[in-house]
Scaffold this motif. Structure first.
Motif, PDB file in Angstrom:
ATOM      1  N   GLN A 178       0.869  -1.193   0.000  1.00  9.17           N
ATOM      2  CA  GLN A 178       0.000   0.000   0.000  1.00  9.17           C
ATOM      3  C   GLN A 178       0.897   1.231   0.000  1.00  9.17           C
ATOM      4  N   GLU A 223     -11.865   6.083   4.812  1.00  9.87           N
ATOM      5  CA  GLU A 223     -11.230   4.816   4.407  1.00  9.87           C
ATOM      6  C   GLU A 223     -11.323   4.617   2.901  1.00  9.87           C
ATOM      7  N   GLN A 224     -12.461   5.090   2.322  1.00 12.83           N
ATOM      8  CA  GLN A 224     -12.643   4.941   0.863  1.00 12.83           C
ATOM      9  C   GLN A 224     -11.591   5.749   0.098  1.00 12.83           C
ATOM     10  N   GLN A 227      -8.459   3.803   0.226  1.00 18.64           N
ATOM     11  CA  GLN A 227      -8.536   2.618  -0.638  1.00 18.64           C
ATOM     12  C   GLN A 227      -8.377   3.014  -2.109  1.00 18.64           C
ATOM     13  N   ASN A 230      -4.815   3.886  -2.919  1.00 20.61           N
ATOM     14  CA  ASN A 230      -3.972   2.684  -3.019  1.00 20.61           C
ATOM     15  C   ASN A 230      -4.272   1.881  -4.280  1.00 20.61           C
ATOM     16  N   ASP A 231      -5.555   1.771  -4.625  1.00 19.27           N
ATOM     17  CA  ASP A 231      -5.919   0.986  -5.822  1.00 19.27           C
ATOM     18  C   ASP A 231      -5.340   1.640  -7.078  1.00 19.27           C
TER      19      ASP A 231
END
Ligand SMILES: Cc1cc2nc3c(=O)[nH]c(=O)nc-3n(C[C@H](O)[C@H](O)[C@H](O)COP(=O)(O)OP(=O)(O)OC[C@H]3O[C@@H](n4cnc5c(N)ncnc54)[C@H](O)[C@@H]3O)c2cc1C
Length: 357
Positions: A178, A223-224, A227, A230-231
């Motif tokens: 990450q 958190e989204q 995420q 990182n994606d």
């Protein structure tokens, strides 16, 4: 058409010394109120409960507290990898080059207008003409080439006197699992490294900065958001990785073990799909968060004679005569413009004077 083992890349960015830009950027940041603390981070305090970084301890024992940290400590990955223990995904089964030697030489009075990247038996060499000096280097695989062999190959190829002793570097191609963990985002070499065949590290720094601006415009995040960051980062690195692997996979050299290994190696499924799609459709299908576009992929496919089984049906929409006229027009335009163009050294001196004034 270039020989298969030599790619010549036209690259303006490298004709100017990076340290000049670094100084300008530093002055600009300071003028905007950025505070510069030029100290060595000796320790990073991570809170046990939250696993968040709360402060940095410098080598002179002074502290810096913060609520969010950007790790740009290069290969050391001081915050993300060392303090937060984020694992590193190793891609060396596909990207076998893991060492480099770099040396500066005196500049050539008539510098070439491009960077030259040239394959050798266990990797490749670069030559980057700047205005005040030339950057030279060799990238190689320690599995297939000793450090001494690489040093001889580099020094034998130099045409101008060296300005310093060759500097040795070693690296592991890959990325952090990450790029953003807890309250820390790593960018640049701290987030991952792909060998410099396509000079992608600074571009990946820029896209990471743009992503921080886009996803954290107010500094608030969920958190989204994390995420998503990182994606996207993972996809971007993987797409660059695939493009670089393609240069090795399609090689046609028969003179050395490394190139043979690369030709025979299994490749990531994402690259296999992209290659198959080109074979089947004669089209380069774009993927989200891909730094290299259709032209770049085509240059490598075509350069290595990796061709589709049939042409794309859309090509029939253009009458042959129209295509011939377009190509002739392009050829004439290029010929006219190049005849009018001044020598590269002349252009550089004019351009830098106006850029710096
Ligand atoms: C052989 C080779 C060729 C390359 N060619 C290209 C290219 O053609 N194009 C390209 O875009 N990129 C290239 N790169 C990558 C290039 O090095 C990076 O793009 C560039 O250096 C920016 O990286 P960075 O800021 O992430 O890390 P770095 O430049 O390594 O900077 C990290 C900084 O963190 C500091 N630091 C480390 N630990 C601490 C600590 N504990 N406390 C305080 N400070 C610390 C270091 O002193 C250093 O100043 C190449 C890399 C290699 C190895």
């Amino acid at each position: 058409k270039k020989p298969a083992n030599q790619l010549e890349v036209f690259d303006w960015a490298y004709h100017f010394d990076a340290s000049l830009f670094a100084d300008l950027m530093k002055k600009h940041a300071l003028s905007l109120g950025v505070k510069l603390i030029d100290k060595q981070v000796a320790q990073v305090t991570v809170e046990q409960d939250s696993q968040h970084i709360s402060q940095l301890v410098f080598s002179d024992s002074t502290l810096l507290k913060g609520d969010f940290f950007i790790d740009c400590s290069g290969f050391k990955g001081v915050l993300l990898q060392q303090a937060l223990n984020v694992p590193y995904i190793n891609w060396s089964q596909w990207l076998v080059c893991d060492r480099a030697l770099a040396v500066q030489t005196q500049s050539n009075k008539q510098p070439a207008a491009r960077t030259i990247a040239k394959a050798h038996s266990a990797g490749w060499q670069w030559k980057i003409p700047l205005q005040n000096r030339t950057g030279n280097g060799i990238v190689y695989s320690s599995k297939f080439c000793s450090d001494q062999q690489a040093l001889s190959a580099l020094t034998d190829s130099l045409t101008e006197p060296m300005l310093n002793a060759p500097k040795a570097l070693s690296f592991t191609p890959g990325r952090c699992k990450q790029a953003w963990q807890s309250n820390c985002i790593a960018i640049g070499l701290a987030a991952g490294f792909l060998e410099p065949l396509e000079s992608t590290s600074i571009a990946l720094v820029e896209t990471a900065i743009a992503r921080i601006q886009q996803l954290l415009p107010t500094g608030q995040y969920t958190e989204q958001t994390q995420q998503q960051f990182n994606d996207i980062t993972a996809l971007e690195y993987e797409h660059v990785r695939d493009f670089i692997i393609l240069h090795y996979k399609l090689n046609q050299r028969t003179d050395s073990a490394m190139w043979q290994y690369c030709r025979d190696m299994d490749i990531p499924p994402t690259l296999a799909e992209k290659m198959q799609a080109f074979k089947d459709t004669a089209d380069v299908l774009p993927r989200a968060w891909e730094m290299f576009g259709k032209d770049s992929w085509l240059a490598i496919f075509d350069g290595f004679n990796y061709l589709p089984e049939q042409y794309h049906p859309r090509a029939d929409n253009m009458p042959a005569q129209c295509l011939i006229e377009q190509l002739n027009f392009m050829q004439n335009t290029v010929a006219t413009l190049t005849q009018q163009t001044s020598a590269h050294s002349e252009f550089l001196s004019k351009f830098t004077k106006s850029a710096c004034s």
